[in-house]
Each structure stands twice: as structure tokens, then as C-alpha cells.
Design a protein around this motif. Sequence first.
Motif, short mmCIF file in Angstrom:
data_model
loop_
_atom_site.label_atom_id
_atom_site.label_comp_id
_atom_site.label_asym_id
_atom_site.label_seq_id
_atom_site.Cartn_x
_atom_site.Cartn_y
_atom_site.Cartn_z
N ASP A 448 -19.95 -41.01 60.47
CA ASP A 448 -21.03 -40.12 60.88
C ASP A 448 -22.32 -40.92 60.83
OD1 ASP A 448 -22.70 -38.07 61.52
OD2 ASP A 448 -22.46 -36.96 59.64
N GLY A 449 -22.60 -41.66 61.90
CA GLY A 449 -23.73 -42.59 61.89
C GLY A 449 -23.42 -43.77 60.99
N ASP A 450 -24.32 -44.05 60.05
CA ASP A 450 -24.09 -45.12 59.09
C ASP A 450 -23.35 -44.65 57.86
OD1 ASP A 450 -25.42 -46.96 60.68
OD2 ASP A 450 -27.38 -46.51 59.80
N ASP A 451 -23.05 -43.36 57.81
CA ASP A 451 -22.40 -42.79 56.65
C ASP A 451 -21.04 -42.23 57.05
OD1 ASP A 451 -22.02 -41.95 54.06
OD2 ASP A 451 -24.00 -41.03 53.89
N TYR A 452 -20.38 -41.55 56.10
CA TYR A 452 -19.09 -40.92 56.36
C TYR A 452 -19.18 -39.43 56.05
CZ TYR A 452 -16.19 -45.08 57.11
OH TYR A 452 -15.61 -46.21 57.63
N THR A 453 -18.43 -38.63 56.79
CA THR A 453 -18.28 -37.21 56.50
C THR A 453 -16.90 -36.98 55.93
OG1 THR A 453 -19.81 -36.54 58.25
CG2 THR A 453 -18.25 -34.89 57.46
N GLU A 454 -16.84 -36.31 54.78
CA GLU A 454 -15.56 -36.08 54.11
C GLU A 454 -15.00 -34.71 54.49
OE1 GLU A 454 -14.47 -37.22 49.74
OE2 GLU A 454 -15.28 -35.19 49.72
N ILE A 455 -13.74 -34.72 54.91
CA ILE A 455 -13.08 -33.48 55.35
C ILE A 455 -11.78 -33.32 54.56
CG2 ILE A 455 -12.07 -32.24 57.30
CD1 ILE A 455 -13.85 -34.02 59.12
N PRO A 456 -11.60 -32.19 53.89
CA PRO A 456 -10.36 -32.00 53.12
C PRO A 456 -9.16 -31.76 54.03
CG PRO A 456 -11.72 -30.03 53.02
CD PRO A 456 -12.53 -31.06 53.74
N ILE A 457 -8.02 -32.27 53.61
CA ILE A 457 -6.76 -32.03 54.32
C ILE A 457 -6.09 -30.82 53.68
CG2 ILE A 457 -4.48 -32.99 54.84
CD1 ILE A 457 -5.72 -35.75 54.80
N PRO A 458 -5.68 -29.83 54.47
CA PRO A 458 -5.10 -28.60 53.90
C PRO A 458 -3.88 -28.86 53.03
CG PRO A 458 -5.58 -28.32 56.24
CD PRO A 458 -5.77 -29.77 55.94
N GLU A 459 -3.81 -28.09 51.94
CA GLU A 459 -2.67 -28.18 51.04
C GLU A 459 -1.85 -26.89 50.99
OE1 GLU A 459 -4.06 -29.27 47.17
OE2 GLU A 459 -5.61 -30.57 47.97
N GLN A 460 -2.47 -25.77 51.43
CA GLN A 460 -1.81 -24.46 51.31
C GLN A 460 -1.46 -23.91 52.70
OE1 GLN A 460 -4.59 -22.10 49.05
NE2 GLN A 460 -3.71 -22.78 47.12
N TYR A 461 -0.31 -23.29 52.78
CA TYR A 461 0.18 -22.73 54.05
C TYR A 461 0.80 -21.36 53.77
CZ TYR A 461 -0.09 -27.69 55.22
OH TYR A 461 -0.52 -28.99 55.40
N GLN A 462 0.79 -20.55 54.78
CA GLN A 462 1.49 -19.27 54.68
C GLN A 462 2.49 -19.16 55.84
OE1 GLN A 462 -1.45 -16.20 54.91
NE2 GLN A 462 -1.80 -16.42 57.10
N SER A 463 3.65 -18.65 55.52
CA SER A 463 4.74 -18.57 56.51
C SER A 463 5.21 -17.13 56.64
CB SER A 463 5.91 -19.47 56.09
OG SER A 463 5.50 -20.81 55.98
N LYS A 464 5.49 -16.74 57.89
CA LYS A 464 5.99 -15.39 58.16
C LYS A 464 7.13 -15.46 59.16
CE LYS A 464 1.54 -13.01 57.51
NZ LYS A 464 0.51 -12.14 58.15
N TRP A 465 8.02 -14.48 59.05
CA TRP A 465 9.12 -14.38 60.00
C TRP A 465 8.63 -13.64 61.24
CZ3 TRP A 465 13.59 -16.16 61.47
CH2 TRP A 465 14.38 -15.40 62.33
N ASP A 466 8.78 -14.30 62.39
CA ASP A 466 8.38 -13.71 63.67
C ASP A 466 9.62 -13.14 64.36
OD1 ASP A 466 7.44 -13.03 66.17
OD2 ASP A 466 6.18 -14.82 66.37
N SER A 467 9.67 -11.80 64.39
CA SER A 467 10.85 -11.15 64.96
C SER A 467 10.99 -11.42 66.45
CB SER A 467 10.79 -9.63 64.72
OG SER A 467 10.70 -9.35 63.34
#
Length: 481
Positions: A448-467
Motif C-alpha cells: 500500500d504505497g511504501d507501506d503494507y496493509t494487513e488483512i486477516p485470513i478467515p478461520e471460521q466457516y459455517q456449513s449448511k445442507w442445501d436441499s
Amino acid sequence: MSQSEKLDSLIKRLEAVTVRLENVQATGGSVASSAQSSSSSSQSSSAEASSKEVVSYNEYLEASLKPFLDISKEIGGDLTELATLVETSFTEVGKLINIASKSKKPSDQEITNLFKPISELFQKITQYKDARRGSDYYNHLFSVDEGIKCLQWPLVPNTPAPFVKEMVNSAEFYTNKVLVAYRSKDPKQVDWVNKFKTAVNDLSAYVKEYHTTGLKWNPSGGDAKSAAASSASAPSSSSSSSTPAPKPSTSAPSSGGAPAKNDLFAAINAKRDNAAGGLNKVTNDQKTKNRKEEDRVSVVPGELAKKGVATKTTGKKQKGPEKFELSRGGIEKWCVENFDNKTDLVISETSNKQGVYILNCTNCVITIKGKVNIIIIDSCQKTGVILDDAVSSVEMVNSQGIKVQVNGNVPTVNVDKTDGVQIFLSKSALGANIITSKSSEMNVCVPDGDDYTEIPIPEQYQSKWDSSTKKVVTEVVTLNM
């Protein structure tokens, strides 16, 4: 060279020294130390200009580091000696900046050798912390042990300033513990945390201004090894002031040789004649054979001893021998194994057919030059890897506290069973696929220019059954930022 030419050269040098002294006096620096450094760095106009890095670093030490050292000594306890180690570490970096200001950039190996005294100080700080696990200031010691790695910035190419700033985040877990413990009890401890963060953040600002793409060397300077030798032979007021004075002996000095020896032998003979006089008698209830079964904590049960079952021990797991070599059997690969507190490991002779296997390393920094096929980081802790390019991927497995900086390109980054991951991507590596499994505390840092932008990587997920589709649909749980 004629006499007139020599005279002109001498006049130019004297004028350069005069300008240098006037600048230092204007900023409140030491005239004596400035005159010594300027006489060696004013051989050319570019050498004179490069001394700004040295002056600004000294100003940084006075304005930003000294308040932290002062409050550490004011709090006292284990922080007093820690402050001395920190001061010495920053002083050694100042010496390296001074050497670079009047020297051409040497080889990577020579830079590593110049950095060795700083690496040894890192080890001393870690050992000091580990020896005081019961200290009231243990979280303070841990904070500094994590944050002091900011001084590795001279070894970081392209992005040293963001690297320094990241060390504040590395230490934040422990600085937060200090704040929680003392916020309502002792404002001085809170001030200690703030001054520590200020010292590291201000160092990042200094590096960003004067060493934007790495430690600045002088293209018109001399040999770095010679400059380092002259720097080592010159007296250093800062190093002498940071060395603790020897403690005075509590015993009175003897006025004579023979009488003192006679007194000594007489005392030894008296002790020998009554050797058991100062020992406490062991009563019957203190003897192991008379203790209750549950109180015999050091006794191995007979059944387990007969079966040869190993009992639990508290000792550290023994590592194998250190290895740093190129294995040519089958697929060529560099093996870097079983290192502790080594921040100067550099692999420079590489090819795109070679792999790099980093195993069981702790508190290390490995720099990989050129393009390799694959890099695997296995069972490592608090280790950083700086690489140029990888043909296949960078993989992390069974590790903790890993930092990976990609200066070139890499198609895939795999993270498996690893906690505490920082991935720094260059502009050319922004298209990399990051694949994670069974991992936590992961962040990707993008330019991000001369610096860096820190972005978290997701750790949590939710799952559902799709009929409707007869499938399990998985979505990322939205992060509350």
C-alpha cells in the motif's frame, strides 16, 4: 600530485569537516565524536551526505530510545539489566549504519558477518528472558524479546520499514498482558509499554526515511571490512557507558600475603574438623521409606519400571545436529535444520530445480536468494523466511509464529497446522493462491504505497445442507473488523 593540488585537496577536506561540525552543533550532538567520524567519512561529497543517516540515528536514540531505557531503569528489577542489553543492541546497529555510510556495499556473507554481534545480543536477551520465567516482569521481558527483532531490518531487502513496524504487532500479545495487569495499579508500567511502542514505531519512521529499500551504503566509499576494523579499534563512549561496573567485593582486602593465607587455612581446618556441624538432622518422618505412597513424587512405580515405560520429564526436547548443506541425492535441496537464534542464514547459490527444506528452527531468519522450485517450513517456531521467487510453492506445516516475505513471485502458499502466520506479498505475487487448513492467526500483508496493509485470513466457516442442490454449502463467517 603537485603541492598545489595537495593543498587544494586538504582545504576541501577541512571545509567539509567544518560544515559537518557546524551541523552537529546545531543539532546538539557531540563535537568530539562527530569530528572523529567526519574525518573518515568526508573523503567525497557523497560520503559527507551519507552521514545524515548517522546523525539522524543518534538523534533517534536520544529522543525515542532513551526515554524507554530511562523508565526501564526507573522501574528496576530485571528491567535494569535488560535495558543495558537493549541499549547495547541499538548501539551495535548504529555502528553498522556508520560503517555503511562510508563503505561500498559488500557481499551478502560480509554483511552477515558485520551483523553477527547484533545476532549474539539477540541470543543474550532470549537467554536472559528464559532464565527469569518466575520474574514479576516476565511479560515485559517477553515483549522486548519479541520487539528487539526489529533491529534485523538491515538484513531485510526492499521493505525494511514495514518489517520494523510489524515487530510492534509481534510483541502486542505480551504488552497487552502488561496493560491488563497494571492499567489500574501502576501508571508507570503503562507508560513503559507506550514508550516501548514509540521506540519501535519511531525506528520504522527513521528507516523509511533514510533506508527505504534497505540499509543505505555509500557507492563512493571504501572497503566495509576495513571500516569495521577501524570502528572496532576506536574507543566507544556509548559501549563503555553501557557496560555495568564490576560489583565491589564484600570481603575486606588483606594487608599481608602470608597472614592472610594462614587465616584461610585455619578457617578451612576448622570447617573440616566440624564438617557436619551445620547440617540439619533428618528425622524418621522425613525419610523416603517412611513416607506415604502418594507423597513419593520422585519414585517410579515398580510395574512401569519393569515394563520399561518412559515417564514424563520436564526437560526440553533435544534437537539433532545443525545442518546447512545442499543435498544432491535425487532431487537437489538445501537442508536447514535444528538452528536456534540464527538470524544470518543465507542461501545464495540456487537454481530453479532446487528445493529448500527448513526443519526444526527456532528464532531464526533464513534469506533465500534467486529462484528455487519449492520451499518447505516444517516444525519451526518464530522463524522468518525471505525469498525472491519460487516456481512451485511455499509450504508451512506444524509450525508457530512464521513470517514469509516474498520479494518476487510465488504461485501458491500452503499453510497447514500452523498458528501465527504473516505473509508479505510483493506486487508481482498478489495473484498467489493461499491455501490453509487447520491453522489460525493468519494474515496476508499487501503493498500500500511504501507501506503494507494487513488483512486477516478467515478461520471460521459455517456449513449448511442445501436441499435444492443436495450439497453442503460452506461460507466464510463474516469478520467483525
